[in-house]
Design a protein around this motif. Structure first.
Motif, PDB file in Angstrom:
ATOM      1  N   TYR A 321       0.841  -1.214   0.000  1.00 18.40           N
ATOM      2  CA  TYR A 321       0.000   0.000   0.000  1.00 18.40           C
ATOM      3  C   TYR A 321       0.872   1.259   0.000  1.00 18.40           C
ATOM      4  N   LEU A 322       2.016   1.194   0.708  1.00 24.99           N
ATOM      5  CA  LEU A 322       2.911   2.368   0.715  1.00 24.99           C
ATOM      6  C   LEU A 322       3.537   2.570  -0.666  1.00 24.99           C
ATOM      7  N   ASP A 323       3.919   1.462  -1.304  1.00 21.74           N
ATOM      8  CA  ASP A 323       4.562   1.557  -2.624  1.00 21.74           C
ATOM      9  C   ASP A 323       3.561   1.854  -3.740  1.00 21.74           C
ATOM     10  N   ASN A 324       2.289   1.604  -3.477  1.00 23.03           N
ATOM     11  CA  ASN A 324       1.262   1.783  -4.518  1.00 23.03           C
ATOM     12  C   ASN A 324       0.206   2.779  -4.046  1.00 23.03           C
ATOM     13  N   HIS A 325       0.707   3.902  -3.498  1.00 30.09           N
ATOM     14  CA  HIS A 325      -0.254   4.864  -2.922  1.00 30.09           C
ATOM     15  C   HIS A 325      -1.183   5.435  -3.987  1.00 30.09           C
ATOM     16  N   GLU A 326      -0.706   5.403  -5.259  1.00 33.28           N
ATOM     17  CA  GLU A 326      -1.566   5.938  -6.322  1.00 33.28           C
ATOM     18  C   GLU A 326      -2.833   5.088  -6.486  1.00 33.28           C
ATOM     19  N   TRP A 327      -2.650   3.758  -6.399  1.00 34.16           N
ATOM     20  CA  TRP A 327      -3.808   2.842  -6.498  1.00 34.16           C
ATOM     21  C   TRP A 327      -4.802   3.193  -5.395  1.00 34.16           C
ATOM     22  N   LEU A 328      -4.285   3.364  -4.167  1.00 33.04           N
ATOM     23  CA  LEU A 328      -5.151   3.672  -3.021  1.00 33.04           C
ATOM     24  C   LEU A 328      -5.769   5.065  -3.172  1.00 33.04           C
ATOM     25  N   ASP A 329      -4.955   6.042  -3.588  1.00 36.50           N
ATOM     26  CA  ASP A 329      -5.479   7.410  -3.763  1.00 36.50           C
ATOM     27  C   ASP A 329      -6.602   7.413  -4.788  1.00 36.50           C
ATOM     28  N   ASN A 330      -6.422   6.669  -5.886  1.00 35.93           N
ATOM     29  CA  ASN A 330      -7.449   6.659  -6.928  1.00 35.93           C
ATOM     30  C   ASN A 330      -8.735   5.986  -6.463  1.00 35.93           C
ATOM     31  N   VAL A 331      -8.596   4.981  -5.583  1.00 31.82           N
ATOM     32  CA  VAL A 331      -9.794   4.348  -5.026  1.00 31.82           C
ATOM     33  C   VAL A 331     -10.491   5.329  -4.081  1.00 31.82           C
ATOM     34  N   THR A 332      -9.704   5.965  -3.246  1.00 30.39           N
ATOM     35  CA  THR A 332     -10.280   6.883  -2.264  1.00 30.39           C
ATOM     36  C   THR A 332     -10.949   8.076  -2.958  1.00 30.39           C
ATOM     37  N   SER A 333     -10.322   8.573  -4.022  1.00 38.59           N
ATOM     38  CA  SER A 333     -10.895   9.749  -4.701  1.00 38.59           C
ATOM     39  C   SER A 333     -11.989   9.362  -5.696  1.00 38.59           C
ATOM     40  N   GLY A 334     -12.060   8.082  -6.056  1.00 40.35           N
ATOM     41  CA  GLY A 334     -13.050   7.642  -7.048  1.00 40.35           C
ATOM     42  C   GLY A 334     -12.513   7.693  -8.470  1.00 40.35           C
ATOM     43  N   ASP A 335     -11.243   8.115  -8.652  1.00 44.44           N
ATOM     44  CA  ASP A 335     -10.686   8.248 -10.004  1.00 44.44           C
ATOM     45  C   ASP A 335     -10.597   6.917 -10.755  1.00 44.44           C
ATOM     46  N   TYR A 336     -10.502   5.811 -10.001  1.00 45.40           N
ATOM     47  CA  TYR A 336     -10.372   4.501 -10.655  1.00 45.40           C
ATOM     48  C   TYR A 336     -11.593   4.198 -11.517  1.00 45.40           C
ATOM     49  N   LEU A 337     -12.734   4.844 -11.213  1.00 47.14           N
ATOM     50  CA  LEU A 337     -13.957   4.579 -11.979  1.00 47.14           C
ATOM     51  C   LEU A 337     -13.846   5.105 -13.409  1.00 47.14           C
ATOM     52  N   LYS A 338     -12.895   6.040 -13.637  1.00 48.26           N
ATOM     53  CA  LYS A 338     -12.752   6.618 -14.989  1.00 48.26           C
ATOM     54  C   LYS A 338     -11.815   5.784 -15.859  1.00 48.26           C
ATOM     55  N   TYR A 339     -11.159   4.791 -15.260  1.00 50.67           N
ATOM     56  CA  TYR A 339     -10.112   4.050 -15.970  1.00 50.67           C
ATOM     57  C   TYR A 339     -10.656   3.310 -17.197  1.00 50.67           C
ATOM     58  N   TYR A 340     -11.846   2.720 -17.053  1.00 50.87           N
ATOM     59  CA  TYR A 340     -12.404   1.944 -18.169  1.00 50.87           C
ATOM     60  C   TYR A 340     -12.594   2.846 -19.386  1.00 50.87           C
ATOM     61  N   GLU A 341     -13.185   4.030 -19.158  1.00 48.85           N
ATOM     62  CA  GLU A 341     -13.411   4.977 -20.260  1.00 48.85           C
ATOM     63  C   GLU A 341     -12.086   5.336 -20.922  1.00 48.85           C
ATOM     64  N   LYS A 342     -11.101   5.623 -20.064  1.00 45.82           N
ATOM     65  CA  LYS A 342      -9.789   6.052 -20.567  1.00 45.82           C
ATOM     66  C   LYS A 342      -9.154   4.961 -21.440  1.00 45.82           C
ATOM     67  N   MET A 343      -9.224   3.719 -20.994  1.00 44.56           N
ATOM     68  CA  MET A 343      -8.498   2.636 -21.664  1.00 44.56           C
ATOM     69  C   MET A 343      -9.316   1.961 -22.768  1.00 44.56           C
ATOM     70  N   TYR A 344     -10.632   1.963 -22.642  1.00 47.20           N
ATOM     71  CA  TYR A 344     -11.431   1.104 -23.532  1.00 47.20           C
ATOM     72  C   TYR A 344     -12.402   1.854 -24.435  1.00 47.20           C
ATOM     73  N   SER A 345     -12.571   3.187 -24.245  1.00 49.01           N
ATOM     74  CA  SER A 345     -13.625   3.872 -24.997  1.00 49.01           C
ATOM     75  C   SER A 345     -13.371   3.862 -26.501  1.00 49.01           C
ATOM     76  N   ASN A 346     -12.117   3.812 -26.943  1.00 45.84           N
ATOM     77  CA  ASN A 346     -11.844   3.842 -28.393  1.00 45.84           C
ATOM     78  C   ASN A 346     -11.614   2.463 -28.993  1.00 45.84           C
ATOM     79  N   ARG A 347     -11.853   1.411 -28.231  1.00 46.08           N
ATOM     80  CA  ARG A 347     -11.573   0.066 -28.762  1.00 46.08           C
ATOM     81  C   ARG A 347     -12.777  -0.526 -29.474  1.00 46.08           C
TER      82      ARG A 347
END
Ligand code: NAD
Ligand code: DAU
Length: 347
Positions: A321-347
């Motif tokens: 968790y210390l080494d991957n604080h971005e993963w945790l920050d994105n979960v806490t902020s809700g940013d992880y929910l945008k990942y699908y759109e970012k990675m898959y919207s043009n496929r």
């Protein structure tokens, strides 16, 4: 060989996907996930680009979608991790648990019957056995114990197990079931106890303890669960149930203290500095007292053993968790929910 792994963007399914894609490069692994609040594609980011991995977004309880998918993909095997998994949420919305955990499982098995399958593996939980008294430390749940559930969550998982066994007996579907104790490790959503304590200690926020903190859980490192499923899936007998657990029982309050001390130590704070964050709150309704699982059958029949001592596993987890604080920050902020759109919207 093509396997559909449902719920592979969640905590345990995600860890299993890492294990399977890396250990079986010549087999095809498809993650099928609805991406509910608990599904996080950032968990699968390290697998992006691997030839034997694909992600498909979809709902296991959507019959038309599932039948179309099976018609097209013709999988050889299915492992069903997909579920609503949080007991507290099941107290607020039991029907959702019925839909996903029971109807979703039945829908998948109907598709397996229609299109043929080598193996359908159901990932279940020790919670289907109910709980044990704290003082009877001589008692453990083995596979012969009846289903005797407490919460809407465990009732939905127990019901699904009964359907799985019925589909074998009535329709001859080649099934297996595993029932594991509480898992901890990387990619765990911080609504569950251990990642919640880590994230709140890091943020200097209060740590809620239900009731007196005396309830007991049996903790297993998630990669040991993934390995056990792999063994059962490949070598376990059809129509059998296997318990998975590390004989590692802890009172909630004790585990919370171990986690706080580990966070403090790894951050260079004085050990125990964050104990003042512990806050006793109203107990969970129907709160199961003690889970203790006997995994002798798995150990004897398939040679499985847990690989990590608990202290080692907790240290590894907090470090992650210390080494991957971005993963945790994105979960806490809700940013992880945008990942699908970012990675898959043009496929
Ligand atoms: P999780 O909540 O982290 O992940 C569940 C995943 O299922 C998520 O990715 C979510 O998006 C997906 N999902 C939910 N509804 C879906 C639907 N209708 N269609 C497709 N995907 C859907 O759960 P987890 O902790 O990883 O648990 C995985 C499985 O293991 C569950 O079946 C759970 O009952 C079981 N289990 C969990 C534990 C534990 O300690 N966490 C222990 C024993 C067994
Ligand atoms: O035993 C396997 C089960 O373990 C799985 O089937 C479930 O999917 C998984 O969520 C887990 O269920 P629990 O209810 O045991 O896990 P949870 O992390 O929610 O809680 C663990 C213990 O800690 C439990 O006794 C309740 C307590 N607790 C939990 C939270 C979130 C607290 O005291 N405070 C909290 O804030």
């Amino acid at each position: 060989m093509k396997t559909i792994v449902t719920g592979g963007a969640g905590f345990i399914g995600g860890n299993f996907m890492h294990f399977a894609v890396n250990n079986y490069p010549d087999e095809e692994w498809i993650c099928l996930d609805k991406l509910t609040y608990a599904g996080n594609l950032e968990t699968l980011e390290p697998l992006e680009g691997k030839k034997n991995y694909r992600f498909i977004k979809g709902d296991i309880a959507d019959r038309t979608f599932i039948f179309d998918l099976f018609r097209k993909e013709k999988p050889d095997r299915v492992i069903n991790f997909a579920a609503e998994s949080h007991v507290d949420r099941s107290l607020k919305d039991p029907e959702l648990f019925l839909r996903t955990n029971v109807l979703g499982t039945v829908c998948l098995m109907d598709a397996c019957r229609e299109f043929g399958i080598e193996r359908f593996h159901q990932v279940s939980t020790d919670e289907v056995y109910g709980d044990l008294p704290i003082e009877r430390t001589d008692l453990f749940f083995n596979e012969e114990n009846p289903i005797k559930t407490s919460s809407p969550y465990s009732s939905s998982k127990g019901s699904a197990d009964l359907f799985v066994l019925a589909y074998h007996r009535t329709f001859g579907l080649p099934v297996s079931i595993s029932r594991c104790s509480n898992n901890y490790g990387p990619y765990h959503f911080p609504e569950k106890l251990i990642p919640l304590v880590i994230s709140r200690a890091l943020a200097d926020e209060s740590i809620p303890v239900y009731g007196k903190g005396e309830n007991v859980r049996d903790w297993l490192y998630v990669e040991d669960h993934a390995r056990a499923i792999d063994m059962i899936f490949h070598n376990g007998k059809i129509a059998e149930t296997y318990n998975i657990g590390g004989f590692n029982e802890w009172k909630n309050i004790d585990i919370i203290k171990v986690v706080i001390n580990t966070v403090d130590r790894l951050l260079g704070r004085k050990e125990g500095e964050d104990m003042n964050l512990i806050t006793y709150v109203t107990d969970r309704k129907g709160h199961d007292m003690r889970y203790a699982i006997d995994s002798t059958k798995l150990q004897k029949e398939l040679g499985w053993e847990p690989s990590l001592q608990f202290e080692e596993g907790i240290e590894k987890t907090v470090r992650w968790y210390l080494d991957n604080h971005e993963w945790l920050d994105n979960v806490t902020s809700g940013d992880y929910l945008k990942y699908y759109e970012k990675m898959y919207s043009n496929r």
